[in-house]
Design a protein around this motif. Structure first.
Motif, PDB file in Angstrom:
ATOM      1  N   ASP A 189      50.520  34.020  47.945  1.00 44.53           N
ATOM      2  CA  ASP A 189      50.576  35.069  46.918  1.00 44.53           C
ATOM      3  C   ASP A 189      49.517  36.097  47.288  1.00 44.53           C
ATOM      4  O   ASP A 189      48.352  35.997  46.883  1.00 44.53           O
ATOM      5  CB  ASP A 189      50.304  34.463  45.538  1.00 44.53           C
ATOM      6  CG  ASP A 189      50.499  35.472  44.415  1.00 44.53           C
ATOM      7  OD1 ASP A 189      50.460  36.688  44.699  1.00 44.53           O
ATOM      8  OD2 ASP A 189      50.653  35.056  43.259  1.00 44.53           O
ATOM      9  N   ASP A 204      48.948  39.223  46.530  1.00 46.09           N
ATOM     10  CA  ASP A 204      48.302  39.974  45.448  1.00 46.09           C
ATOM     11  C   ASP A 204      47.219  39.137  44.775  1.00 46.09           C
ATOM     12  O   ASP A 204      46.094  39.603  44.568  1.00 46.09           O
ATOM     13  CB  ASP A 204      49.340  40.407  44.407  1.00 46.09           C
ATOM     14  CG  ASP A 204      50.180  41.577  44.895  1.00 46.09           C
ATOM     15  OD1 ASP A 204      49.855  42.132  45.950  1.00 46.09           O
ATOM     16  OD2 ASP A 204      51.161  41.929  44.218  1.00 46.09           O
ATOM     17  N   ARG A 205      47.565  37.909  44.442  1.00 43.31           N
ATOM     18  CA  ARG A 205      46.591  37.054  43.747  1.00 43.31           C
ATOM     19  C   ARG A 205      45.386  36.757  44.628  1.00 43.31           C
ATOM     20  O   ARG A 205      44.228  36.789  44.168  1.00 43.31           O
ATOM     21  CB  ARG A 205      47.249  35.745  43.311  1.00 43.31           C
ATOM     22  CG  ARG A 205      46.305  34.807  42.530  1.00 43.31           C
ATOM     23  CD  ARG A 205      47.060  33.662  41.906  1.00 43.31           C
ATOM     24  NE  ARG A 205      47.605  32.746  42.893  1.00 43.31           N
ATOM     25  CZ  ARG A 205      46.928  31.745  43.451  1.00 43.31           C
ATOM     26  NH1 ARG A 205      45.645  31.555  43.144  1.00 43.31           N
ATOM     27  NH2 ARG A 205      47.494  30.944  44.321  1.00 43.31           N
ATOM     28  N   THR A 211      43.712  45.198  42.165  1.00 46.30           N
ATOM     29  CA  THR A 211      45.175  45.156  42.144  1.00 46.30           C
ATOM     30  C   THR A 211      45.755  46.355  42.883  1.00 46.30           C
ATOM     31  O   THR A 211      46.752  46.234  43.615  1.00 46.30           O
ATOM     32  CB  THR A 211      45.691  45.130  40.695  1.00 46.30           C
ATOM     33  OG1 THR A 211      45.187  43.953  40.040  1.00 46.30           O
ATOM     34  CG2 THR A 211      47.207  45.104  40.656  1.00 46.30           C
ATOM     35  N   GLU A 212      45.140  47.523  42.715  1.00 45.39           N
ATOM     36  CA  GLU A 212      45.611  48.724  43.416  1.00 45.39           C
ATOM     37  C   GLU A 212      45.482  48.541  44.930  1.00 45.39           C
ATOM     38  O   GLU A 212      46.388  48.888  45.692  1.00 45.39           O
ATOM     39  CB  GLU A 212      44.795  49.939  42.966  1.00 45.39           C
ATOM     40  CG  GLU A 212      44.944  50.251  41.498  1.00 45.39           C
ATOM     41  CD  GLU A 212      45.449  51.674  41.274  1.00 45.39           C
ATOM     42  OE1 GLU A 212      45.881  52.321  42.250  1.00 45.39           O
ATOM     43  OE2 GLU A 212      45.422  52.111  40.129  1.00 45.39           O
ATOM     44  N   GLY A 232      49.974  45.297  50.229  1.00 44.30           N
ATOM     45  CA  GLY A 232      51.321  44.727  50.214  1.00 44.30           C
ATOM     46  C   GLY A 232      52.370  45.636  50.816  1.00 44.30           C
ATOM     47  O   GLY A 232      53.436  45.171  51.243  1.00 44.30           O
ATOM     48  N   VAL A 290      43.160  39.931  44.785  1.00 41.00           N
ATOM     49  CA  VAL A 290      42.476  40.192  43.509  1.00 41.00           C
ATOM     50  C   VAL A 290      41.343  39.198  43.313  1.00 41.00           C
ATOM     51  O   VAL A 290      40.244  39.560  42.870  1.00 41.00           O
ATOM     52  CB  VAL A 290      43.478  40.140  42.342  1.00 41.00           C
ATOM     53  CG1 VAL A 290      42.740  40.170  41.007  1.00 41.00           C
ATOM     54  CG2 VAL A 290      44.449  41.315  42.418  1.00 41.00           C
ATOM     55  N   ALA A 315      45.352  45.670  46.492  1.00 43.31           N
ATOM     56  CA  ALA A 315      46.307  44.629  46.876  1.00 43.31           C
ATOM     57  C   ALA A 315      47.713  45.202  47.004  1.00 43.31           C
ATOM     58  O   ALA A 315      48.462  44.859  47.928  1.00 43.31           O
ATOM     59  CB  ALA A 315      46.287  43.503  45.851  1.00 43.31           C
ATOM     60  N   THR A 316      48.081  46.097  46.080  1.00 45.10           N
ATOM     61  CA  THR A 316      49.400  46.720  46.135  1.00 45.10           C
ATOM     62  C   THR A 316      49.555  47.551  47.404  1.00 45.10           C
ATOM     63  O   THR A 316      50.590  47.499  48.084  1.00 45.10           O
ATOM     64  CB  THR A 316      49.631  47.613  44.903  1.00 45.10           C
ATOM     65  OG1 THR A 316      49.558  46.803  43.718  1.00 45.10           O
ATOM     66  CG2 THR A 316      50.995  48.285  44.963  1.00 45.10           C
TER      67      THR A 316
END
Length: 403
Positions: free
Chosen positions: A148, A150-151, A57-58, A64, A154, A60-61
């Motif tokens: 999506d 982020d998804r 997630t980090e 982003g 992940v 991905a952020t």
């Protein structure tokens, strides 16, 4: 004198070994084992694997911050893809045209002269070009719903894909991880000189496990700090200028990560799977079919001329259904061509590298910082425990030999 010389030779070498081995062990514990190992509360699992969803997630952020779904849609080059498909699959194109025209007037396409067929192709493809332009606008407006990011990231970096996350972390941070190991040895050697001097003066063997623990604690903690801090170059005591290794290598890491992200995570195959499995894709297809139906209305007079008959709304509705079904059946066959076209077209590696290289350093460091931050205290304490244990063995040896 001989004993003193021996102390100054052996103790720094042993403390260097302590520093190196404790830091080496700390790095290994970040990535190993991939499954929990041990008994009860003493179980351990590599940090990357245990915290894969959080770390993914980090990453991905961070991604982003430099890449958006709109960026991907803007780089699709759907017009180029259409031309490539027409060039590579001309028979399929003719079959679709023939089947669509036969809905209006059966046998018309088969009875056409080559020149007439070419005229139909030219006119229809011209309208398709217009439809593609409208479709890209629609996709751009719905990009956030379709992709999506982020998804997707992940999913591709955790769970059954956690091995990929470990590889990304190792490739992106390979210099920093190696630095932790080597720094432990260098710092341990310097501490060993101090320890040898203290033992020569006071002859207290029991100071060795204490110093060993301090070396283990200090090297692990300081090495982690030196990787990330300071974010900008800073001058110390007016002599030495230093910048954290990770922020200093931002441009180089941006290149490495851009290549990995584009070629292993945000691949055309993964993007296609992600979009086609998204419920929003069905809604978009419905909207695009509606736009295609509007384009067919504009072709009504031309179709009537070639068919030699009136073209009704019912005809056009049936043509729309035929075209939609035919294209749907064709998609699995042309998917390799689509993927081949997307790789050099999207150029996500270049885009990610360019933007990541100038990203705010606080946002940039989150790519790797989370790996150490979550269990930093554990890694530091383990370094102290290992250092104390080796120091105790060292002290016992000194005591037994009577130095």
């Amino acid at each position: 004198m001989r004993d003193t010389a021996l102390v100054f030779i052996t103790i720094p070498l042993i403390t260097a070994f302590i520093g190196y081995i404790t830091n080496w062990a700390a790095v290994k514990m970040v990535f190993h084992p991939s499954e929990p190992w041990g008994i009860g509360p003493l179980k351990w699992q590599g940090i990357v694997y245990r915290l894969a969803p959080k770390l993914a997630t980090e990453i991905a952020t961070t991604t982003g911050h430099v890449l958006s779904p709109e960026d991907m849609v803007e780089r699709l080059d759907a017009h180029g893809l259409m031309r490539k498909l027409i060039e590579e699959r001309p028979n399929d194109v003719d079959a679709i045209f023939g089947e669509a025209l036969d809905v209006v007037s059966p046998g018309t396409w088969a009875g056409m002269a080559p020149e007439a067929r070419e005229q139909v192709r030219t006119m229809v493809l011209g309208h398709i070009e217009q439809s593609i332009g409208q479709g890209l606008v629609t996709m751009g407006e719905r990009a956030e719903d379709l992709i999506d990011l982020d998804r997707l990231m992940v999913e591709e970096l955790s769970g059954p894909n956690a091995d990929r996350l470990a590889r990304v972390a190792q490739e992106v941070g390979h210099r920093e991880l190696r630095f932790i190991e080597l720094y432990g040895g260098v710092f341990g050697f310097l501490i060993g000189i101090v320890q040898a001097a203290a033992y020569t003066l006071f002859s207290l063997w029991w100071t060795m496990p204490i110093v060993g623990a301090i070396v283990g604690l200090g090297t692990n903690w300081l090495a982690i700090q030196m990787i990330f801090r300071p974010l900008e170059p800073r001058r110390y005591v007016g002599l030495v200028t230093y910048q954290g290794m990770f922020p200093k290598r931002q441009a180089e890491i941006a290149y490495d990560y851009g290549r990995i992200a584009a070629h292993e995570v945000l691949t055309p195959a993964n993007l296609i799977d992600h979009v086609t499995q998204n419920p929003a894709a069905g809604e978009l297809v419905g909207e695009l079919v509606g736009q295609a139906r509007a384009q067919l209305d504009q072709l009504r007079p031309v179709l009537a001329v070639f068919a030699g008959d009136e073209v009704t709304d019912d005809h056009l509705d049936k043509v729309t259904v035929v075209l939609t079904q035919r294209l749907t059946d064709l998609l699995p066959q042309v998917r390799p061509l689509v993927e081949e076209h997307l790789s050099p077209t999207l150029r996500l590696d270049e885009l990610i590298e360019e933007r990541l290289a100038v990203l705010d350093k606080h946002q940039f460091e989150r790519m790797l910082r989370g790996i150490f931050e979550e269990d930093e205290i554990i890694l530091v304490l383990i370094g102290g425990a290992l250092g104390g244990a080796v120091g105790a063995l060292q002290g016992a040896a000194v005591f037994a030999t009577g130095w």
